[in-house]
Scaffold this active site. Sequence first.
Site, PDB file in Angstrom:
ATOM      1  N   GLY A  46      21.473   8.673  24.354  1.00  0.00           N
ATOM      2  CA  GLY A  46      20.280   9.453  24.039  1.00  0.00           C
ATOM      3  C   GLY A  46      19.088   8.519  23.916  1.00  0.00           C
ATOM      4  N   GLN A  51      10.717   5.526  21.621  1.00  0.00           N
ATOM      5  CA  GLN A  51      11.479   4.305  21.906  1.00  0.00           C
ATOM      6  C   GLN A  51      10.983   3.588  23.156  1.00  0.00           C
ATOM      7  OE1 GLN A  51      15.521   6.415  21.435  1.00  0.00           O
ATOM      8  NE2 GLN A  51      15.907   4.328  20.743  1.00  0.00           N
ATOM      9  N   CYS A  97      21.675   2.476  17.653  1.00  0.00           N
ATOM     10  CA  CYS A  97      20.407   2.882  18.257  1.00  0.00           C
ATOM     11  C   CYS A  97      19.884   1.739  19.121  1.00  0.00           C
ATOM     12  CB  CYS A  97      19.413   3.214  17.141  1.00  0.00           C
ATOM     13  SG  CYS A  97      17.808   3.727  17.759  1.00  0.00           S
ATOM     14  N   LEU A  98      19.421   2.071  20.318  1.00  0.00           N
ATOM     15  CA  LEU A  98      18.911   1.040  21.229  1.00  0.00           C
ATOM     16  C   LEU A  98      17.697   0.325  20.629  1.00  0.00           C
ATOM     17  CD1 LEU A  98      19.177   2.908  24.668  1.00  0.00           C
ATOM     18  CD2 LEU A  98      20.775   1.246  23.696  1.00  0.00           C
ATOM     19  N   HIS A 139      20.079  12.696  15.870  1.00  0.00           N
ATOM     20  CA  HIS A 139      19.568  11.316  15.897  1.00  0.00           C
ATOM     21  C   HIS A 139      18.268  11.239  16.717  1.00  0.00           C
ATOM     22  CE1 HIS A 139      20.384   6.786  16.399  1.00  0.00           C
ATOM     23  NE2 HIS A 139      19.381   7.032  17.219  1.00  0.00           N
ATOM     24  N   GLU A 140      18.279  11.857  17.891  1.00  0.00           N
ATOM     25  CA  GLU A 140      17.101  11.779  18.779  1.00  0.00           C
ATOM     26  C   GLU A 140      15.918  12.585  18.240  1.00  0.00           C
ATOM     27  OE1 GLU A 140      17.223   9.456  20.762  1.00  0.00           O
ATOM     28  OE2 GLU A 140      19.392   9.217  20.795  1.00  0.00           O
ATOM     29  N   HIS A 143      14.022  10.785  15.683  1.00  0.00           N
ATOM     30  CA  HIS A 143      13.080   9.793  16.231  1.00  0.00           C
ATOM     31  C   HIS A 143      11.678  10.394  16.384  1.00  0.00           C
ATOM     32  CE1 HIS A 143      15.113   6.053  17.259  1.00  0.00           C
ATOM     33  NE2 HIS A 143      16.131   6.682  17.824  1.00  0.00           N
TER      34      HIS A 143
HETATM   35 CO    CO Z   1      17.989   5.883  18.298  1.00  0.00          CO
END
Ligand code: CO
Length: 169
Positions: A46, A51, A97-98, A139-140, A143
């Site tokens: 995701g 991000q 998380c990236l 989670h997304e 963000h």
């Molecule tokens: Co993330």
Amino acid sequence: MTILTLHKYPEKILSEVCDEVTAVTDTTRRLLDDMLETMYADKGVGLAAPQVGIKQRLIVVDDKVSEDGTRGPHPLRMINPKIIEKSAATIFFNEGCLSVPGVCAEVERHQQITVQYLDENGVMQTLVAQDYLAVILQHEIDHLDGILYIDHLSRLKRNMLIKKVLRNQ
Ligand code: CO
């Protein structure tokens, strides 16, 4: 398609509330495709627009991606996603998380959620998601409100992870 630059903790944009998308255009669609490309390149499941440095309510998700980064058949592109229902039942899942590289931690999430969003054609859709997909979506969508999964942890645990992330940079 273009692979975009990932923004990482503690960049400011990751803690900001993103703006609603007011019109779904070719630019929106291109951005969603680039976000997917960026997500697959980093073997993510995701990705949210902040991000990649864009303060808009856009996310992409693929819960069927394999470990080697091979994409699933129907990745999701969501514009202005909103959780309109959540189950009382919760689950714990080990999240990473990236934008918070090199660490992961267990987070409690709703086991089932209903998400309303615009698809890439600007059509309103409703999706009921459970378990893994529900976790990724929560989670997304977090963000988009400037919330990282580490913000759900105890202060002690959060500080420990942040120290590790900053050390690795
Ligand atoms: Co993330």
